[in-house]
Design an enzyme around this catalytic site. Sequence first.
Site, short mmCIF file in Angstrom:
data_model
loop_
_atom_site.label_atom_id
_atom_site.label_comp_id
_atom_site.label_asym_id
_atom_site.label_seq_id
_atom_site.Cartn_x
_atom_site.Cartn_y
_atom_site.Cartn_z
N ASP A 74 23.95 22.08 18.94
CA ASP A 74 23.71 20.98 19.88
C ASP A 74 24.98 20.64 20.66
OD1 ASP A 74 21.29 20.99 18.66
OD2 ASP A 74 21.46 19.02 17.73
N ASP B 171 28.77 26.29 17.22
CA ASP B 171 27.94 25.11 17.00
C ASP B 171 26.69 25.23 17.87
OD1 ASP B 171 27.33 22.42 16.18
OD2 ASP B 171 28.03 21.75 18.13
#
Length: 274
Positions: free
Chosen positions: A13, A11
């Site tokens: 953020d 991922d």
Amino acid sequence: MNAKRMIVFTDLDGTLLDQFTYSYEASLPALRKLQARKMPVILCSSKTRAEIEPLWRELTLEDPFITENGGAIYFPPGYFPFAVDNASNDTKLNTLEMGCRIGELRAGLAEVAHRLHIRVRSFGEMNSREIVELTGLSRQQAQAAAQREYDEPFLIDEPSRERILATALRMKGFTVTRGDRFFHLSRGSDKGKAARLLMDLYRNRGDFFMSVGLGNSGNDLPLLLVVERPILVRNPDRSWDSTITQNLPGIRKTMSIGPEGWAESVEKLLAEIA
């Protein structure tokens, strides 16, 4: 399986990138170690192609990346030495669509919200200024974030009715997940499906890796469920996402936050397989 090689799905953020500044400074040294050892690093995010592709090039990555919570996979022409079913051929990046188009998502969200008398604010209704205020992105970054194709972020004005709306949307065949700042609506795709397809393509190419997934929020759960080594990155409030811990109670967790935690885990894994 080659126990000394990894494929890393990550991922962005709150994981590879700082959740507030969007900096990768803390994770970069560990990322460079993976690159030096020719271990694929697959960016896998709710962000759009317009957001991820510049970052992918800035980091000098060469492996596929996954956009909009599994809505599409992009990879360089010739990356796989065979034709990939249903992938478009492009001189810049090939595209493999996994999810339904944004128009269908926005229409479905509007219809269900109207029927239930629940007020929602989706990206399709926001201008760049609103996105900047909600995310801390620059105006240019906000414009890139608004270029949705397969996943619609939205907010619900009445938190007490979140579950009612999510249930109604799921009954219509949509998928609702929660990210760091927004709910996300999609159909037919998720991070796990995209990651599984890529792992099959690598195996068809003759590559065998230990699969690793790193994430920090509920929309990472489908990814973390399909990899061999799921890792939950700690959030800025020093918590770990409860959706993940409830579904994967034994998951490895980082002690450090965000990209520092990402680097911590990658360094440990590299030491384990050395």
